[in-house]
Each structure stands twice: as C-alpha cells, then as structure tokens.
Scaffold this motif. Sequence first.
Motif, PDB file in Angstrom:
ATOM      1  N   GLU A   1       0.852  -1.193   0.000  1.00 31.78           N
ATOM      2  CA  GLU A   1       0.000   0.000   0.000  1.00 31.78           C
ATOM      3  C   GLU A   1       0.886   1.241   0.000  1.00 31.78           C
ATOM      4  OE1 GLU A   1      -3.220  -1.243   0.223  1.00 31.78           O
ATOM      5  OE2 GLU A   1      -2.114  -3.117   0.391  1.00 31.78           O
ATOM      6  N   GLY A   2       0.542   2.206  -0.856  1.00 36.62           N
ATOM      7  CA  GLY A   2       1.257   3.479  -0.848  1.00 36.62           C
ATOM      8  C   GLY A   2       2.670   3.416  -1.405  1.00 36.62           C
ATOM      9  N   ALA A   3       3.021   2.312  -2.076  1.00 42.66           N
ATOM     10  CA  ALA A   3       4.362   2.205  -2.656  1.00 42.66           C
ATOM     11  C   ALA A   3       4.530   3.173  -3.824  1.00 42.66           C
ATOM     12  CB  ALA A   3       4.621   0.770  -3.117  1.00 42.66           C
ATOM     13  N   GLY A   4       3.415   3.531  -4.460  1.00 40.70           N
ATOM     14  CA  GLY A   4       3.471   4.461  -5.592  1.00 40.70           C
ATOM     15  C   GLY A   4       3.168   3.791  -6.927  1.00 40.70           C
ATOM     16  N   LYS A   5       2.493   2.640  -6.895  1.00 35.91           N
ATOM     17  CA  LYS A   5       2.218   1.894  -8.124  1.00 35.91           C
ATOM     18  C   LYS A   5       1.395   2.722  -9.118  1.00 35.91           C
ATOM     19  CE  LYS A   5       0.190  -1.339  -5.848  1.00 35.91           C
ATOM     20  NZ  LYS A   5       0.429  -0.729  -4.504  1.00 35.91           N
ATOM     21  N   SER A   6       0.330   3.348  -8.605  1.00 36.92           N
ATOM     22  CA  SER A   6      -0.539   4.095  -9.521  1.00 36.92           C
ATOM     23  C   SER A   6       0.222   5.265 -10.136  1.00 36.92           C
ATOM     24  CB  SER A   6      -1.787   4.595  -8.789  1.00 36.92           C
ATOM     25  OG  SER A   6      -2.458   3.501  -8.198  1.00 36.92           O
ATOM     26  N   THR A   7       1.107   5.868  -9.327  1.00 36.54           N
ATOM     27  CA  THR A   7       1.898   7.006  -9.794  1.00 36.54           C
ATOM     28  C   THR A   7       2.871   6.570 -10.894  1.00 36.54           C
ATOM     29  OG1 THR A   7       1.725   7.823  -7.519  1.00 36.54           O
ATOM     30  CG2 THR A   7       3.348   8.904  -8.924  1.00 36.54           C
ATOM     31  N   VAL A   8       3.539   5.439 -10.689  1.00 39.42           N
ATOM     32  CA  VAL A   8       4.524   4.939 -11.656  1.00 39.42           C
ATOM     33  C   VAL A   8       3.844   4.433 -12.933  1.00 39.42           C
ATOM     34  CG1 VAL A   8       6.118   3.021 -12.045  1.00 39.42           C
ATOM     35  CG2 VAL A   8       6.350   4.430 -10.004  1.00 39.42           C
TER      36      VAL A   8
ATOM     37  N   GLY B   1      -2.377   9.334   3.898  1.00 35.01           N
ATOM     38  CA  GLY B   1      -2.458  10.701   3.374  1.00 35.01           C
ATOM     39  C   GLY B   1      -3.399  10.760   2.182  1.00 35.01           C
ATOM     40  N   ARG B   2      -3.279   9.779   1.280  1.00 32.55           N
ATOM     41  CA  ARG B   2      -4.134   9.721   0.097  1.00 32.55           C
ATOM     42  C   ARG B   2      -5.593   9.528   0.505  1.00 32.55           C
ATOM     43  NH1 ARG B   2      -2.882   4.444  -3.005  1.00 32.55           N
ATOM     44  NH2 ARG B   2      -3.869   3.703  -1.121  1.00 32.55           N
ATOM     45  N   ALA B   3      -5.825   8.613   1.484  1.00 28.10           N
ATOM     46  CA  ALA B   3      -7.193   8.331   1.925  1.00 28.10           C
ATOM     47  C   ALA B   3      -7.832   9.561   2.554  1.00 28.10           C
ATOM     48  CB  ALA B   3      -7.202   7.159   2.902  1.00 28.10           C
TER      49      ALA B   3
ATOM     50  N   SER C   1      11.157   4.266  -1.672  1.00 29.08           N
ATOM     51  CA  SER C   1      11.142   5.255  -0.585  1.00 29.08           C
ATOM     52  C   SER C   1      11.696   6.594  -1.085  1.00 29.08           C
ATOM     53  CB  SER C   1      11.956   4.741   0.609  1.00 29.08           C
ATOM     54  OG  SER C   1      13.314   4.641   0.249  1.00 29.08           O
ATOM     55  N   GLN C   2      12.219   6.629  -2.300  1.00 33.60           N
ATOM     56  CA  GLN C   2      12.747   7.867  -2.870  1.00 33.60           C
ATOM     57  C   GLN C   2      11.596   8.813  -3.242  1.00 33.60           C
ATOM     58  OE1 GLN C   2      16.286   6.831  -5.678  1.00 33.60           O
ATOM     59  NE2 GLN C   2      14.686   5.321  -6.086  1.00 33.60           N
ATOM     60  N   PRO C   3      11.937  10.086  -3.536  1.00 40.40           N
ATOM     61  CA  PRO C   3      10.887  10.996  -4.023  1.00 40.40           C
ATOM     62  C   PRO C   3      10.239  10.455  -5.301  1.00 40.40           C
ATOM     63  CG  PRO C   3      12.936  12.192  -3.561  1.00 40.40           C
ATOM     64  CD  PRO C   3      13.245  10.737  -3.404  1.00 40.40           C
ATOM     65  N   ALA C   4       8.969  10.815  -5.497  1.00 41.87           N
ATOM     66  CA  ALA C   4       8.184  10.247  -6.607  1.00 41.87           C
ATOM     67  C   ALA C   4       8.877  10.372  -7.969  1.00 41.87           C
ATOM     68  CB  ALA C   4       6.808  10.910  -6.641  1.00 41.87           C
ATOM     69  N   GLU C   5       9.554  11.505  -8.225  1.00 38.95           N
ATOM     70  CA  GLU C   5      10.204  11.688  -9.543  1.00 38.95           C
ATOM     71  C   GLU C   5      11.325  10.678  -9.733  1.00 38.95           C
ATOM     72  OE1 GLU C   5       8.494  14.454  -7.457  1.00 38.95           O
ATOM     73  OE2 GLU C   5      10.663  14.468  -7.092  1.00 38.95           O
TER      74      GLU C   5
HETATM   75  N1  LIG Z   1       7.759   8.355  -4.032  1.00 42.50           N
HETATM   76  C1  LIG Z   1       6.781   8.994  -3.376  1.00 42.50           C
HETATM   77  N2  LIG Z   1       7.048   9.827  -2.359  1.00 42.50           N
HETATM   78  C2  LIG Z   1       6.063  10.438  -1.680  1.00 42.50           C
HETATM   79  N3  LIG Z   1       4.748  10.283  -1.940  1.00 42.50           N
HETATM   80  C3  LIG Z   1       4.410   9.445  -2.942  1.00 42.50           C
HETATM   81  C4  LIG Z   1       5.390   8.753  -3.717  1.00 42.50           C
HETATM   82  N4  LIG Z   1       4.762   7.991  -4.636  1.00 42.50           N
HETATM   83  C5  LIG Z   1       3.437   8.185  -4.450  1.00 42.50           C
HETATM   84  N5  LIG Z   1       3.228   9.081  -3.440  1.00 42.50           N
HETATM   85  C6  LIG Z   1       1.932   9.526  -2.905  1.00 42.50           C
HETATM   86  O1  LIG Z   1       1.546   8.517  -1.989  1.00 42.50           O
HETATM   87  C7  LIG Z   1       0.185   8.165  -2.167  1.00 42.50           C
HETATM   88  C8  LIG Z   1       0.092   6.695  -2.611  1.00 42.50           C
HETATM   89  O2  LIG Z   1       0.630   6.549  -3.936  1.00 42.50           O
HETATM   90  P1  LIG Z   1      -0.063   5.555  -4.968  1.00 42.50           P
HETATM   91  O3  LIG Z   1       0.599   5.739  -6.294  1.00 42.50           O
HETATM   92  O4  LIG Z   1      -1.548   5.716  -4.908  1.00 42.50           O
HETATM   93  O5  LIG Z   1       0.387   4.160  -4.300  1.00 42.50           O
HETATM   94  P2  LIG Z   1      -0.166   2.690  -4.565  1.00 42.50           P
HETATM   95  O6  LIG Z   1      -0.924   2.752  -5.859  1.00 42.50           O
HETATM   96  O7  LIG Z   1       1.061   1.849  -4.644  1.00 42.50           O
HETATM   97  O8  LIG Z   1      -0.999   2.350  -3.363  1.00 42.50           O
HETATM   98  C9  LIG Z   1      -0.385   9.137  -3.191  1.00 42.50           C
HETATM   99  O9  LIG Z   1      -0.977  10.204  -2.485  1.00 42.50           O
HETATM  100  C10 LIG Z   1       0.841   9.588  -3.963  1.00 42.50           C
HETATM  101  O10 LIG Z   1       0.683  10.881  -4.462  1.00 42.50           O
END
Ligand SMILES: Nc1ncnc2c1ncn2[C@@H]1O[C@H](COP(=O)(O)OP(=O)(O)O)[C@@H](O)[C@H]1O
Length: 221
Positions: free
Chosen positions: A17-24, A153-155, A197-201
């Motif tokens: 959870e919150g790993a950033g999958k949707s973002t990547v 935070g997202r929730a 754990s790195q910044p999203a970019e």
């Molecule tokens: N590398 C990151 N560092 C900090 N916050 C992030 C990072 N990647 C994603 N987030 C934020 O954390 C939350 C969860 O990311 P999300 O992509 O939804 O994760 P997942 O799909 O893996 O559960 C979102 O609010 C997103 O904007």
Amino acid sequence: MNALDIAPRLITLEGGEGAGKSTVLSALAQALRAPGYEVVTTREPGGTPLAERIRELLLHPDNADAPTADTELLLMFASRAQHVASVVRPALARGAWVLSDRFTDASHAYQGGGRGVDRTTIAMLESRFVGLQPGLTLLLDVPVAVGRARAQGRASSNSVQPDRIEAEADGFFERVRSAYRDLAAAQPRRFRMIDASQPAERVAADAVAALDDYLQGLPQG
Ligand SMILES: Nc1ncnc2c1ncn2[C@@H]1O[C@H](COP(=O)(O)OP(=O)(O)O)[C@@H](O)[C@H]1O
Ligand SMILES: [Mg+2]
C-alpha cells in the motif's frame, strides 16, 4: 499442470500500500506511448466491470461476514480469470502492451505471505486460471510504515475509509513485503526491484530506466 507462457508485452507493478504503483503506472504508460505503441492500463483486483464488482466484494470493510482466507483467494482468482480472459489476452493478441497495477504475484504476497495460504495451491490456481506470466515485473519496495503513511495521506485527502485489506495490522504488511522480496530474489530475470522510498520523480525515473533496459533486451518487433 500447464507451464506458464511468458508474455513479453505484459508488464506488472507490484508492491504494498502506498508504494506508488498508480503514480509509476502513468509514467510507464507515457514512456511506451511516446514511440507509438498501443498501451492498455489496468489493475487487479478488477480491470473489467465484473472483476471490479468482485473487487468491491473483496475490499468491503464488513467485519460481520468477512471472507475467509480461502474465500478471499478464490475471489481474487475469479477476478483475475475474468481480467485475463476479457482484457489481458485480447490486448496481447492484437499486439498491444498491457500495464497492470498488480497481478498474480500479489496473490503470492497477500494470500500466500499475508494470509498463509500454501504456495502449491496458489501455483495450481495460477497455472489453471491465469496461464501466463509477465515479461517484466517492477517491485516497488518501501518500508511498511512509509507506505502506510502515504496511503493514509491519500485516503484522508479523498475522505475515504481504509478498505478491508488496508485495515490489516503492520505484521500482515511485513509478511507481504517479505514475500514480495522473496519472489523477486527467486526470479531475478523477470523482477526489477525499485527503491520506492525515494521521491516520486526518482521512483518514476528508475521505473522508466528499468523499462528501457528491458526493451533493449527484447528481440525486435
Ligand atoms: N515516491 C513517493 N514519495 C512520496 N509520496 C508518494 C510517492 N509515490 C506516491 N506518493 C503519494 O503517496 C500516495 C500513494 O501513492 P499511490 O501511487 O496511490 O500508491 P499505490 O498505488 O502503490 O498504493 C499518493 O498520495 C501519492 O501521491
Ligand atoms: Mg494504487
């Protein structure tokens, strides 16, 4: 039992959870669309209208009649069978790329590692009802506390309650993380582990670099 076919154009994202999958996922889709490939983005559980309804059954926070570990396993594979038959296989058959936010590895990690379902049962379901394996799997690895804080935070920014699985205790997610890392270590050719754990970019850049490296290694076409 049938062996799994490797689908080079099926790429999956895994992690807690919150790993950033949707973002990547969106960064990878953009990177593949740039040279003109057709890309289908999808997710599990879900990805088709019926499978999304099964997802709701799975994630509903109903403690009075929560699915048992076996029921959860079978619903996950019911959703996955529908997704594979009506989205993944047709897309691959017409030459499209498929990017899936979670796939069968999530059952090995969550139902296997998290709930303790034995490996052989999951492998049997995978062989019988999925039949194919991604060419590339990116594991977004992040400490449990960091991922949970992001998911919370997202929730709260979307004013939603945690779903039934998100509401599990830390020990559950530690077992999930450790199962994912074991899968990656056991299949180093298919998996790339990314420090999420790195910044999203940075995470997105590492994921796109892993994709480029994978594409370089594929035969032309
Ligand atoms: N590398 C990151 N560092 C900090 N916050 C992030 C990072 N990647 C994603 N987030 C934020 O954390 C939350 C969860 O990311 P999300 O992509 O939804 O994760 P997942 O799909 O893996 O559960 C979102 O609010 C997103 O904007
Ligand atoms: Mg997500």
